[in-house]
Design a protein around this motif. Structure first.
Motif, PDB file in Angstrom:
ATOM      1  N   LEU A  13     -17.765  51.203  12.436  1.00 26.55           N
ATOM      2  CA  LEU A  13     -17.675  50.563  11.121  1.00 26.55           C
ATOM      3  C   LEU A  13     -16.572  49.502  11.097  1.00 26.55           C
ATOM      4  CD1 LEU A  13     -18.224  53.779   9.028  1.00 26.55           C
ATOM      5  CD2 LEU A  13     -19.646  51.712   8.854  1.00 26.55           C
ATOM      6  N   GLN A  14     -15.447  49.785  11.725  1.00 29.59           N
ATOM      7  CA  GLN A  14     -14.369  48.791  11.785  1.00 29.59           C
ATOM      8  C   GLN A  14     -14.840  47.539  12.524  1.00 29.59           C
ATOM      9  OE1 GLN A  14     -11.681  48.467  10.255  1.00 29.59           O
ATOM     10  NE2 GLN A  14     -10.945  50.478   9.687  1.00 29.59           N
ATOM     11  N   GLN A  15     -15.595  47.737  13.614  1.00 30.06           N
ATOM     12  CA  GLN A  15     -16.109  46.590  14.367  1.00 30.06           C
ATOM     13  C   GLN A  15     -17.112  45.806  13.521  1.00 30.06           C
ATOM     14  OE1 GLN A  15     -14.966  45.539  17.483  1.00 30.06           O
ATOM     15  NE2 GLN A  15     -16.045  43.724  16.759  1.00 30.06           N
ATOM     16  N   MET A  16     -17.991  46.524  12.790  1.00 34.55           N
ATOM     17  CA  MET A  16     -18.951  45.852  11.912  1.00 34.55           C
ATOM     18  C   MET A  16     -18.206  45.016  10.866  1.00 34.55           C
ATOM     19  SD  MET A  16     -21.668  48.986  11.307  1.00 34.55           S
ATOM     20  CE  MET A  16     -22.492  48.190   9.917  1.00 34.55           C
ATOM     21  N   ARG A  17     -17.135  45.582  10.312  1.00 33.51           N
ATOM     22  CA  ARG A  17     -16.353  44.891   9.284  1.00 33.51           C
ATOM     23  C   ARG A  17     -15.700  43.640   9.863  1.00 33.51           C
ATOM     24  NH1 ARG A  17     -11.858  44.226   6.271  1.00 33.51           N
ATOM     25  NH2 ARG A  17     -12.032  44.795   4.078  1.00 33.51           N
ATOM     26  N   THR A  18     -15.100  43.782  11.035  1.00 33.93           N
ATOM     27  CA  THR A  18     -14.452  42.651  11.699  1.00 33.93           C
ATOM     28  C   THR A  18     -15.464  41.544  11.990  1.00 33.93           C
ATOM     29  OG1 THR A  18     -12.789  44.098  12.663  1.00 33.93           O
ATOM     30  CG2 THR A  18     -13.135  41.971  13.749  1.00 33.93           C
ATOM     31  N   ASP A  19     -16.627  41.933  12.515  1.00 30.87           N
ATOM     32  CA  ASP A  19     -17.668  40.954  12.840  1.00 30.87           C
ATOM     33  C   ASP A  19     -18.181  40.239  11.594  1.00 30.87           C
ATOM     34  OD1 ASP A  19     -17.397  41.758  15.476  1.00 30.87           O
ATOM     35  OD2 ASP A  19     -19.256  42.938  15.498  1.00 30.87           O
ATOM     36  N   LEU A  20     -18.393  40.987  10.514  1.00 25.26           N
ATOM     37  CA  LEU A  20     -18.899  40.389   9.275  1.00 25.26           C
ATOM     38  C   LEU A  20     -17.882  39.417   8.689  1.00 25.26           C
ATOM     39  CD1 LEU A  20     -21.100  40.151   7.129  1.00 25.26           C
ATOM     40  CD2 LEU A  20     -20.149  42.184   6.030  1.00 25.26           C
ATOM     41  N   ILE A  21     -16.620  39.799   8.685  1.00 25.65           N
ATOM     42  CA  ILE A  21     -15.591  38.900   8.149  1.00 25.65           C
ATOM     43  C   ILE A  21     -15.486  37.641   9.001  1.00 25.65           C
ATOM     44  CG2 ILE A  21     -13.096  38.656   7.793  1.00 25.65           C
ATOM     45  CD1 ILE A  21     -13.155  41.581   6.767  1.00 25.65           C
ATOM     46  N   ALA A  22     -15.558  37.787  10.315  1.00 28.92           N
ATOM     47  CA  ALA A  22     -15.511  36.615  11.200  1.00 28.92           C
ATOM     48  C   ALA A  22     -16.707  35.707  10.954  1.00 28.92           C
ATOM     49  CB  ALA A  22     -15.482  37.060  12.664  1.00 28.92           C
ATOM     50  N   GLN A  23     -17.872  36.303  10.760  1.00 26.27           N
ATOM     51  CA  GLN A  23     -19.089  35.528  10.474  1.00 26.27           C
ATOM     52  C   GLN A  23     -18.946  34.779   9.157  1.00 26.27           C
ATOM     53  OE1 GLN A  23     -22.637  37.957  10.376  1.00 26.27           O
ATOM     54  NE2 GLN A  23     -23.751  36.457   9.174  1.00 26.27           N
ATOM     55  N   LEU A  24     -18.431  35.442   8.149  1.00 33.67           N
ATOM     56  CA  LEU A  24     -18.239  34.792   6.849  1.00 33.67           C
ATOM     57  C   LEU A  24     -17.263  33.622   6.954  1.00 33.67           C
ATOM     58  CD1 LEU A  24     -17.992  37.949   4.559  1.00 33.67           C
ATOM     59  CD2 LEU A  24     -19.865  36.288   4.637  1.00 33.67           C
ATOM     60  N   ARG A  25     -16.176  33.832   7.668  1.00 33.35           N
ATOM     61  CA  ARG A  25     -15.194  32.758   7.821  1.00 33.35           C
ATOM     62  C   ARG A  25     -15.782  31.570   8.568  1.00 33.35           C
ATOM     63  NH1 ARG A  25     -10.177  36.676   9.002  1.00 33.35           N
ATOM     64  NH2 ARG A  25      -9.613  37.011   6.837  1.00 33.35           N
ATOM     65  N   ALA A  26     -16.552  31.857   9.606  1.00 36.98           N
ATOM     66  CA  ALA A  26     -17.164  30.776  10.390  1.00 36.98           C
ATOM     67  C   ALA A  26     -18.165  30.000   9.549  1.00 36.98           C
ATOM     68  CB  ALA A  26     -17.843  31.344  11.633  1.00 36.98           C
ATOM     69  N   GLN A  27     -18.960  30.696   8.764  1.00 40.47           N
ATOM     70  CA  GLN A  27     -19.974  30.039   7.943  1.00 40.47           C
ATOM     71  C   GLN A  27     -19.346  29.221   6.819  1.00 40.47           C
ATOM     72  OE1 GLN A  27     -22.276  33.404   6.718  1.00 40.47           O
ATOM     73  NE2 GLN A  27     -23.619  33.317   8.486  1.00 40.47           N
ATOM     74  N   ARG A  28     -18.227  29.676   6.335  1.00 45.07           N
ATOM     75  CA  ARG A  28     -17.594  29.022   5.191  1.00 45.07           C
ATOM     76  C   ARG A  28     -16.521  28.036   5.597  1.00 45.07           C
ATOM     77  NH1 ARG A  28     -17.137  34.352   1.382  1.00 45.07           N
ATOM     78  NH2 ARG A  28     -19.367  34.526   1.033  1.00 45.07           N
ATOM     79  N   GLY A  29     -16.285  27.914   6.845  1.00 46.52           N
ATOM     80  CA  GLY A  29     -15.230  27.005   7.286  1.00 46.52           C
ATOM     81  C   GLY A  29     -13.865  27.475   6.851  1.00 46.52           C
ATOM     82  N   GLY A  30     -13.771  28.746   6.454  1.00 43.14           N
ATOM     83  CA  GLY A  30     -12.488  29.320   6.081  1.00 43.14           C
ATOM     84  C   GLY A  30     -11.963  28.898   4.729  1.00 43.14           C
ATOM     85  N   LYS A  31     -12.692  28.043   3.998  1.00 40.33           N
ATOM     86  CA  LYS A  31     -12.121  27.519   2.762  1.00 40.33           C
ATOM     87  C   LYS A  31     -13.000  27.739   1.539  1.00 40.33           C
ATOM     88  CE  LYS A  31      -9.480  24.059   5.137  1.00 40.33           C
ATOM     89  NZ  LYS A  31      -9.214  22.673   5.374  1.00 40.33           N
TER      90      LYS A  31
END
Length: 127
Positions: A13-31
């Motif tokens: 679950l921690q890995q899923m959370r880390t991956d999802l947050i990284a995906q969100l940041r990448a898609q949103r350009g962090g901003k």
């Protein structure tokens, strides 16, 4: 549920959370969110307002789904901390390990989940 199994699911679950947050940041350009970014991807002068609106609606739907996924992961991690992970939140019966392997965020047994989905699918009497 044994401590070793809970630890395994906690790591997953921690890995899923880390991956999802990284995906969100990448898609949103962090901003900014995709909903805000969608209109910028196309030339507004093109006059294709319907396409822009459809893309914005899709981006917002994806945002909702990702937010729900993140909430489900966080809720599962809280159940692990509380010692209730693997128990149906509706009836208290143990959720089969195979179901948890297939869906580590599962909060309900198959029977209770089916009942919930059936209740959601039924039209309200006022309709």
């Amino acid at each position: 549920m044994s401590l070793n199994i809970s630890d395994t699911f906690a790591s997953q679950l921690q890995q899923m959370r880390t991956d999802l947050i990284a995906q969100l940041r990448a898609q949103r350009g962090g901003k900014i969110g995709r909903a805000e970014a969608a209109p910028d991807r196309h030339d507004v002068q093109s006059g294709d307002r319907a396409q822009n609106e459809a893309e914005r609606d899709l981006a917002m739907a994806i945002d909702v789904r990702e937010t729900e996924a993140l909430s489900a992961i966080d809720a599962a991690l809280k159940r692990i901390e509380a010692g209730s992970y693997g128990l149906c939140t509706a009836c208290g019966v143990e959720i089969p390990t195979a179901r948890l392997h297939a869906n580590p965020t599962a909060a309900r047994c198959v029977s209770c989940q089916s009942q919930l989905e059936h209740a959601r699918a039924e039209p309200h009497p006022s309709m």
